[in-house]
Write an enzyme that holds these catalytic residues in place. Sequence first.
Site, mmCIF file in Angstrom:
data_model
loop_
_atom_site.group_PDB
_atom_site.id
_atom_site.type_symbol
_atom_site.label_atom_id
_atom_site.label_comp_id
_atom_site.label_asym_id
_atom_site.label_seq_id
_atom_site.Cartn_x
_atom_site.Cartn_y
_atom_site.Cartn_z
ATOM 1 N N GLU A 30 -3.147 1.034 -1.067
ATOM 2 C CA GLU A 30 -2.162 1.650 -0.155
ATOM 3 C C GLU A 30 -1.390 2.769 -0.841
ATOM 4 O OE1 GLU A 30 0.157 -1.565 1.613
ATOM 5 O OE2 GLU A 30 -1.363 -1.843 3.140
ATOM 6 N N GLU A 65 -7.816 -5.044 4.863
ATOM 7 C CA GLU A 65 -6.673 -5.907 5.183
ATOM 8 C C GLU A 65 -6.377 -5.814 6.675
ATOM 9 O OE1 GLU A 65 -3.015 -5.434 2.934
ATOM 10 O OE2 GLU A 65 -4.142 -5.031 1.105
HETATM 11 P P1 P53 Z 1 3.582 -8.370 3.478
HETATM 12 C C1 P53 Z 1 3.830 -2.321 4.281
HETATM 13 C C2 P53 Z 1 3.094 -1.900 5.379
HETATM 14 C C3 P53 Z 1 1.764 -2.255 5.491
HETATM 15 C C4 P53 Z 1 1.171 -3.021 4.497
HETATM 16 O O1 P53 Z 1 2.426 -7.292 3.692
HETATM 17 C C5 P53 Z 1 1.896 -3.429 3.396
HETATM 18 C C6 P53 Z 1 3.223 -3.085 3.278
HETATM 19 C C7 P53 Z 1 4.032 -3.534 2.120
HETATM 20 O O2 P53 Z 1 4.758 -4.693 2.458
HETATM 21 O O3 P53 Z 1 1.361 -4.110 2.357
HETATM 22 C C8 P53 Z 1 0.049 -4.621 2.393
HETATM 23 O O4 P53 Z 1 3.141 -9.218 2.364
HETATM 24 C C9 P53 Z 1 -0.331 -4.909 0.956
HETATM 25 C C10 P53 Z 1 -0.361 -6.370 0.616
HETATM 26 C C11 P53 Z 1 0.647 -7.105 1.472
HETATM 27 C C12 P53 Z 1 0.186 -6.986 2.918
HETATM 28 O O5 P53 Z 1 0.058 -5.644 3.314
HETATM 29 O O6 P53 Z 1 4.780 -7.557 3.177
HETATM 30 O O7 P53 Z 1 -1.526 -4.281 0.553
HETATM 31 O O8 P53 Z 1 -0.155 -6.500 -0.764
HETATM 32 O O9 P53 Z 1 0.844 -8.430 1.131
HETATM 33 C C13 P53 Z 1 1.113 -7.699 3.897
HETATM 34 O O10 P53 Z 1 3.666 -9.119 4.766
#
Ligand code: P53
Length: 476
Positions: A176, A374
């Site tokens: 990201e 993801e």
């Molecule tokens: P969490 C922001 C927006 C989109 C994805 O996020 C993001 C974030 C940062 O928070 O992170 C990604 O755990 C990232 C993972 C993360 C996952 O999305 O905040 O690549 O490490 O855990 C989900 O709910």
Amino acid sequence: MPGFKADFLWGGAVAAHQLEGGWQEGGKGVSVADVMTAGAHGVPREITDGVLPGKNYPNHDAIDFYHRYKDDIKLFAEMGFKCFRTSIAWTRIFPKGDELEPNEAGLQFYDDLFDECLKYNIEPVITLSHFEMPYYLVTEYGGWRNRKLIDFFVRFAKTVFTRYKDKVKYWMTFNEINNQANYHEDFAPFTNSGLKYKEGEDREPVMYQAAHYELVASALAVEAGHAINPDFQIGCMIAMCPVYPLTCNPDDMMMSVSAMHRRYWFTDVHVRGYYPRHLLNYFARKGFRLDITDEDLHILKRGCVDYIGFSYYMSFATKATADNPQLDYDETKSLVKNPYVKASDWGWQIDPVGLRYSLNYFYDLYQLPLFIVENGFGAIDQKESDGSVNDQYRIEYLQSHLREMKKAVVEDGVDLMGYTPWGCIDLVSAGTGEMKKRYGFIYVDKDNEGNGTLERSRKKSFWWYQQTIKSNGENL
Ligand code: P53
């Protein structure tokens, strides 16, 4: 009707710092994730000056995957995973980041982990830098504001490419990388780039400088990786939150174009090997004088990525305002609520059609294979006394997204390599540091304060995903 390819990479995704724990084992150094406390929705994680006594650092122990990975991978195999996306904790290989020689215990850990995956024909998909760079590089070098980081990263990349060249085929460089477009908050600049801003500092050019060095480092890694094993597939990793115009007012439409420029120029550089003109013009208008050399520009051209990996959780919306005639996008101010979609308990807008839109957006622009690395639904789960979790809401989120993904492949002809939903086993949230924001098919008995047996149990979604993989998406 044709469906997904026979070798479609169904799997799941995690990151080292969010599940391994063992933060001081096997010679591991302190990473940026190790100095972040637990927060909550609306309460940012605190970034402390080193590890301080009496604070709750949830990544230190996480879900203890470091000791339990064999059992966990067995559960992934039971779901039928074809691949497993994780990252290599840079601090296990180079504990401080600037060493000349790697740490053998760290290298051995990932040898064992990848062997365990391969035992079940699970293909490892590996991110090199996922929000866990060595903290020493922050305190001694200022993070990615320093050009020296390029050499340290490339050394790390070459070390692991060489070591795992016969075990890992699919790689990504920076997770990201475009989160730092949100440079007004402290989280993304620190997790992406190890940036701690000084009081009163103009944050924006510092972010662009750090991102430039990362893009050069990524290109050098891609080039080196292809030389080490020509079969490597090395991708970028973009956080895709498409920014819609709030209305069809032409001014709102142009504001959304401007927002997309600010968030997604990173992909242009990764894929095409050069900066888009809108960004160069923006630098000139703002008076940013960045350290971008002719040699850097050659390197960017030589190190274009093989595929686009991206995360997709939500879409955004924006609108034009009278006080912003130049359509400058500021992620903390320019976003508005989309009245057509609902949101999760953490305010993330749920928009399955946005995934089809995103797949089309990337494929129309770049014609490179895409990989959804993801996607998922962070929610509070209730574990019943018999250990079961009835997470029907998670199944609905994932199923609705998969249906749109299928339309993008079958109807729109997008070339899609695979799908790895986030947090296939419950882990520490990156954004908030919570345990209770769960994504998994597998429940982990641990709470926000760190209490719990760490016992694993299968949620209802476990069986649903197993069927989905087994039918190669025919059941959607
Ligand atoms: P969490 C922001 C927006 C989109 C994805 O996020 C993001 C974030 C940062 O928070 O992170 C990604 O755990 C990232 C993972 C993360 C996952 O999305 O905040 O690549 O490490 O855990 C989900 O709910």
